[in-house]
Design a protein around this motif. Structure first.
Motif, PDB file in Angstrom:
ATOM      1  N   ARG A 277     -95.927  97.101   1.724  1.00  0.00           N
ATOM      2  CA  ARG A 277     -95.467  96.677   3.041  1.00  0.00           C
ATOM      3  C   ARG A 277     -95.786  95.196   3.276  1.00  0.00           C
ATOM      4  NH1 ARG A 277     -92.892  98.565   7.898  1.00  0.00           N
ATOM      5  NH2 ARG A 277     -92.848  96.614   9.070  1.00  0.00           N
ATOM      6  N   LEU A 278     -96.997  94.773   2.889  1.00  0.00           N
ATOM      7  CA  LEU A 278     -97.358  93.363   3.070  1.00  0.00           C
ATOM      8  C   LEU A 278     -96.436  92.472   2.245  1.00  0.00           C
ATOM      9  CD1 LEU A 278    -101.285  93.506   3.000  1.00  0.00           C
ATOM     10  CD2 LEU A 278     -99.764  93.460   4.990  1.00  0.00           C
ATOM     11  N   HIS A 279     -96.090  92.933   1.047  1.00  0.00           N
ATOM     12  CA  HIS A 279     -95.148  92.181   0.204  1.00  0.00           C
ATOM     13  C   HIS A 279     -93.779  92.119   0.878  1.00  0.00           C
ATOM     14  CE1 HIS A 279     -92.761  90.947  -3.248  1.00  0.00           C
ATOM     15  NE2 HIS A 279     -92.026  92.031  -3.072  1.00  0.00           N
TER      16      HIS A 279
ATOM     17  N   VAL B  68    -101.889  85.434   4.848  1.00  0.00           N
ATOM     18  CA  VAL B  68    -103.271  85.529   5.315  1.00  0.00           C
ATOM     19  C   VAL B  68    -103.787  84.119   5.575  1.00  0.00           C
ATOM     20  CG1 VAL B  68    -105.620  86.286   4.761  1.00  0.00           C
ATOM     21  CG2 VAL B  68    -103.644  87.614   3.946  1.00  0.00           C
ATOM     22  N   THR B  69    -104.389  83.924   6.737  1.00  0.00           N
ATOM     23  CA  THR B  69    -105.023  82.636   7.029  1.00  0.00           C
ATOM     24  C   THR B  69    -106.513  82.864   7.301  1.00  0.00           C
ATOM     25  OG1 THR B  69    -104.553  82.839   9.385  1.00  0.00           O
ATOM     26  CG2 THR B  69    -102.932  81.666   8.025  1.00  0.00           C
ATOM     27  N   ARG B  70    -107.268  81.788   7.201  1.00  0.00           N
ATOM     28  CA  ARG B  70    -108.711  81.886   7.469  1.00  0.00           C
ATOM     29  C   ARG B  70    -109.070  80.831   8.519  1.00  0.00           C
ATOM     30  NH1 ARG B  70    -112.922  80.679   2.696  1.00  0.00           N
ATOM     31  NH2 ARG B  70    -112.911  78.613   3.671  1.00  0.00           N
TER      32      ARG B  70
ATOM     33  N   VAL C  11    -110.231  96.965   4.297  1.00  0.00           N
ATOM     34  CA  VAL C  11    -110.961  96.851   3.028  1.00  0.00           C
ATOM     35  C   VAL C  11    -110.307  95.826   2.103  1.00  0.00           C
ATOM     36  CG1 VAL C  11    -111.953  99.167   3.150  1.00  0.00           C
ATOM     37  CG2 VAL C  11    -109.807  98.845   1.934  1.00  0.00           C
ATOM     38  N   TRP C  12    -108.982  95.699   2.194  1.00  0.00           N
ATOM     39  CA  TRP C  12    -108.329  94.677   1.360  1.00  0.00           C
ATOM     40  C   TRP C  12    -108.737  93.278   1.824  1.00  0.00           C
ATOM     41  CZ3 TRP C  12    -104.261  91.100   2.437  1.00  0.00           C
ATOM     42  CH2 TRP C  12    -103.765  90.447   1.294  1.00  0.00           C
ATOM     43  N   LEU C  13    -108.819  93.071   3.134  1.00  0.00           N
ATOM     44  CA  LEU C  13    -109.275  91.774   3.640  1.00  0.00           C
ATOM     45  C   LEU C  13    -110.752  91.538   3.313  1.00  0.00           C
ATOM     46  CD1 LEU C  13    -107.431  91.757   7.104  1.00  0.00           C
ATOM     47  CD2 LEU C  13    -106.984  90.200   5.190  1.00  0.00           C
ATOM     48  N   ILE C  14    -111.554  92.594   3.369  1.00  0.00           N
ATOM     49  CA  ILE C  14    -112.980  92.454   3.008  1.00  0.00           C
ATOM     50  C   ILE C  14    -113.098  91.981   1.561  1.00  0.00           C
ATOM     51  CG2 ILE C  14    -115.140  93.718   2.587  1.00  0.00           C
ATOM     52  CD1 ILE C  14    -114.437  95.503   4.972  1.00  0.00           C
TER      53      ILE C  14
ATOM     54  N   ALA D 281    -104.847  87.466  -1.700  1.00  0.00           N
ATOM     55  CA  ALA D 281    -104.203  87.105  -0.433  1.00  0.00           C
ATOM     56  C   ALA D 281    -103.049  86.129  -0.631  1.00  0.00           C
ATOM     57  CB  ALA D 281    -105.238  86.515   0.517  1.00  0.00           C
ATOM     58  N   ASP D 282    -103.137  85.278  -1.655  1.00  0.00           N
ATOM     59  CA  ASP D 282    -102.054  84.304  -1.879  1.00  0.00           C
ATOM     60  C   ASP D 282    -101.075  84.771  -2.953  1.00  0.00           C
ATOM     61  OD1 ASP D 282    -103.655  84.111  -4.071  1.00  0.00           O
ATOM     62  OD2 ASP D 282    -103.966  81.953  -3.984  1.00  0.00           O
ATOM     63  N   GLU D 283    -101.084  86.075  -3.230  1.00  0.00           N
ATOM     64  CA  GLU D 283    -100.173  86.615  -4.245  1.00  0.00           C
ATOM     65  C   GLU D 283     -99.243  87.685  -3.675  1.00  0.00           C
ATOM     66  OE1 GLU D 283    -102.917  86.134  -8.267  1.00  0.00           O
ATOM     67  OE2 GLU D 283    -102.968  88.035  -7.179  1.00  0.00           O
ATOM     68  N   LEU D 284     -99.139  87.747  -2.352  1.00  0.00           N
ATOM     69  CA  LEU D 284     -98.338  88.816  -1.756  1.00  0.00           C
ATOM     70  C   LEU D 284     -96.846  88.638  -2.009  1.00  0.00           C
ATOM     71  CD1 LEU D 284    -100.250  89.329   1.614  1.00  0.00           C
ATOM     72  CD2 LEU D 284    -100.180  90.880  -0.351  1.00  0.00           C
ATOM     73  N   ASP D 285     -96.453  87.462  -2.499  1.00  0.00           N
ATOM     74  CA  ASP D 285     -95.048  87.276  -2.826  1.00  0.00           C
ATOM     75  C   ASP D 285     -94.677  87.960  -4.141  1.00  0.00           C
ATOM     76  OD1 ASP D 285     -96.739  85.492  -4.114  1.00  0.00           O
ATOM     77  OD2 ASP D 285     -95.146  84.011  -4.422  1.00  0.00           O
ATOM     78  N   ARG D 286     -95.693  88.333  -4.934  1.00  0.00           N
ATOM     79  CA  ARG D 286     -95.414  89.038  -6.199  1.00  0.00           C
ATOM     80  C   ARG D 286     -95.154  90.514  -5.918  1.00  0.00           C
ATOM     81  NH1 ARG D 286     -99.863  87.570 -10.662  1.00  0.00           N
ATOM     82  NH2 ARG D 286     -99.968  89.819 -10.514  1.00  0.00           N
TER      83      ARG D 286
END
Lengths: 550, 144
Positions: A41-43, A49-51, A207-210, A533-538
């Motif tokens: 779904r995130l893909h 994701v920002t910090r 948990v994925w963000l953790i 977090a920076d690979e959600l385009d894959r």
């Protein structure tokens, strides 16, 4: 469900086979599991994701905030890192302090909200939370690996790859609370939101963000960047005990929904008439990854390691079918499935997950059926004869138990006064059985059935005369329409292993690398090999990841 | 203090079990948590203090209504408990149509929550050194 017409499928495996505890305890994650579903779904949403906040000091303590947009809403993880002494570091419910604490927040917290969470989150169960707090969690360091990774980065080198492979995570969550606990939001707040409507989706997002926070923390402390392939293989651990087990008993409709979805997916792929050359290549490639994953899966417990060893050997025999005539005949997936039936239960469950994995277009829509807003209901108008038929058809396994034998009711489940920690006791040796938790389903149903045998009248009369059997009657009625709603084993038997219940539920979460510490406690790894977090385009492709190849 | 609906559901279930009500009636209360108002919770707590006879009788009365039998339903809890079964109570009879679940938090006075806590505590087993060491199946320190 997205599917407009039900695809062709085989008959589902029988509940009497699927719902046995030992088979449930051999479950593997599938692409239908909750974390893989969330990451797809995130893909699809091209989530970013920002910090926005990073206030962690040189020693690694402080707080950070991560934000992500999903389905038109913004969610933020507030992570709080705290110094604790080694003497306080326990994964159990009785813990009072943790290395880190987390809240998944509905929106973007302002400074006042961040300050509130930083005060409350480290206290966990002892604090109160608000309606915008969606999930509460905490995690402890995997001390040896965490320290090693930081030291290696400080020394200007990458950490030892073997140590990363063997542990697989920098921190273990020891609880992930959702749905109203300690004042956090009820599930109803997010149940209709795109992307979070499925079971445990908010918890999986947490948990994925953790996991990302643990990566950032070691890079911050080490003053250098982890190699991407090492970082990707660092998932998030979890230590799980008895607290998770009763969920499967107290949520029969959810259990049925999860099982129906997985079994329907298996029945659909078995009915695939033939395979394209690309699909064959995909299966062969995936089989190689499974081989490497099994090779990477090493645990300290000798019995568990022996079972993994057996599975490796069986798997290596099974995958020979990918190179022989099996794939050239009709219904080749079913031929592979049939070939696995001579193997162990563990092989069968692994093969089920393997055969589902390449066929997302055929099965992914089923995940929309994993949640249910309903609870079991009593049906007082049901004819008694129908109950008697159901007892004979569905409950033979419970009616056959001899509860006069001490071994068949040797254990009792209970909640300890000590921080309400769930525990298991020996009925004939320990005090407290008079306060046991009602997981003795087989005993309850057997008692109800015996009383019903003597009853002459309708069900209303039975319920009025015997309110003590109301719960058992409801379970029997529920199982008529929800055939996978019940674990078909005696949960107070001397041989009952709660870890089997834990593994079943954890596999639905998407957990792997099961690392049992006893018959009632296990560690696992989540999100190993999953996109960063920076690979959600894959396009996500990380089921059963192998070190260095995910 | 404001409580989530899930907290209320879990508390009612444990309190009813602790007060000695049948498990099935405790489950009915769990299911009703999304339909109760603070006065309903007060009434439940009062009945649990008296042994829960009204609650048990109410479940039986609703069973009868669900089967189309007449039943006198004077309890103010009846509509909420009917809603938990997926139908409306109209003029003492079952009417089709689900009642929306109340998703907002519910204000429960702390003393009332404590009353429920006291019942719930009867489902907890006192801690012992042996159960602490062995009951959870895990050690007490995890520094590996």
């Amino acid at each position: 469900m997205k599917d407009l017409a039900e695809p062709r499928r085989f008959v589902l495996r029988a509940p009497a086979q699927v719902m046995r505890l030992r088979r449930m305890g051999a479950a593997f994650p599938t692409r239908l599991s909750f974390l893989p579903t969330l990451l797809r779904r995130l893909h699809d949403d091209a989530a970013q994701v920002t910090r926005p906040v990073w206030r962690i000091d040189k020693a690694g303590y402080g707080h950070a905030v991560y934000s992500i947009d999903l389905g038109g809403h913004t969610y933020s993880l507030v992570a709080v890192s705290t110094r604790i002494s080694d003497a306080q570091r326990t994964d159990r419910v009785i813990a009072q302090e943790w290395d880190s604490a987390y809240v998944l927040y509905d929106g973007i917290p302002d400074a006042a909200e961040i300050a509130r969470i930083c005060q409350a989150a480290p206290k966990q169960e002892a604090a109160r939370f608000g309606e915008r707090d969606l999930v509460l969690s905490r995690a402890n360091k995997s001390v040896r690996l965490f320290t090693h990774v930081v030291q290696a980065l400080r020394a200007g080198r990458q950490p030892d790859a073997d140590r990363i492979r063997d542990t697989g995570y920098l921190m273990r969550t020891t609880a992930v609370y959702g749905n109203g606990k300690f004042g956090i939001a009820d599930r109803a707040r997010i149940a209709d939101r795109p992307g979070l409507g499925g079971p445990f989706m908010a918890e999986m997002l947490t948990v994925w963000l953790i996991r990302g926070f643990t990566h950032d923390l070691v890079e911050h402390l080490g003053g250098a960047t982890l190699d991407r392939h090492l970082k990707r293989h660092l998932g998030i651990g979890n230590a799980t005990g008895l607290g998770m087990a009763p969920f499967l008993v107290s949520h029969p409709l959810l259990l049925d929904a999860w099982m129906q979805v997985r079994e329907t997916a298996l029945a659909r792929v078995r009915a695939i008439p033939d395979l394209t050359s690309a699909e064959v290549a995909c299966l062969r490639s995936l089989a190689g990854r499974v081989t490497r994953h099994l090779g990477d899966w090493r645990v300290p417990d000798a019995d568990a390691q022996a079972e993994i060893g057996l599975l490796r050997r069986e798997w290596s025999g099974f995958i020979r079918h990918l190179g022989d005539v099996t794939l050239q005949g009709p219904e080749p997936i079913n031929a592979l499935w049939e070939a696995a039936q001579t193997g162990s239960v563990a092989l069968q469950e692994l093969v089920a997950a393997f055969l589902i994995e390449p066929f997302g277009a055929l099965v992914d829509g089923l995940t929309e059926c994993m949640a249910t807003p309903f609870l079991p209901r009593i049906e007082p108008e049901m004819p008694v004869a129908e109950i008697r038929v159901a007892l004979m058809r569905d409950w033979g396994w419970a009616l056959a138990v001899d509860f006069d034998r001490t071994d068949q009711q040797a254990q009792f489940w209970y909640v300890s006064q000590a921080k309400l920690e769930p525990r298991l006791g020996l009925r004939h040796h320990e005090p407290g059985a008079e306060r046991e938790s009602p997981l003795d389903v087989a005993r309850q149903v057997q008692a109800m059935a015996r009383t019903l045998e003597q009853h002459d009248g309708d069900l209303i009369g039975f319920l009025r005369a015997h309110p003590e059997h109301r719960a058992a009657l409801r379970r029997v009625q529920t199982l008529i329409r929800h055939p996978y709603a019940e674990i078909r084993d005696n949960l107070i038997d001397a041989d009952c292993r709660p870890v089997d219940m834990l593994r079943c539920k954890l596999a639905f979460f998407g957990a792997a690398k099961f690392d049992p510490k006893s018959d009632r406690w296990t560690r696992i790894t989540l999100a190993q090999g999953a996109p960063l977090a920076d690979e959600l385009d894959r396009t996500p492709d990380w089921w059963m990841p192998a070190f260095g190849t995910a | 203090m404001k409580r989530s609906r899930a907290e209320l559901a879990a508390q009612l279930m444990k309190a009813a079990r602790g007060a000695g009500l049948p498990l099935g009636v405790a489950e009915d209360l769990y299911a009703a948590a999304g339909f109760l108002d603070p006065e309903d919770v007060a009434r439940i707590a009062a009945d649990l203090a008296q042994g829960g006879a009204e609650l048990v009788a109410l479940m039986h009365a609703l069973d009868a209504v669900e089967c189309g039998q007449g039943s006198s339903l004077t309890s103010s809890l009846a509509p909420a408990l009917a809603a938990a079964r997926g139908w409306r109570l109209e003029a003492g009879r079952k009417a089709e149509g689900a009642v929306p679940v109340l998703s907002h938090r519910i204000e429960i006075p702390d003393d009332r929550w404590a009353e429920l806590d006291a019942h719930a505590a009867r489902t907890y087993v006192p801690d012992t050194a042996a159960s602490r060491a062995q009951g959870a199946g895990a050690g007490q320190i995890d520094n590996d």
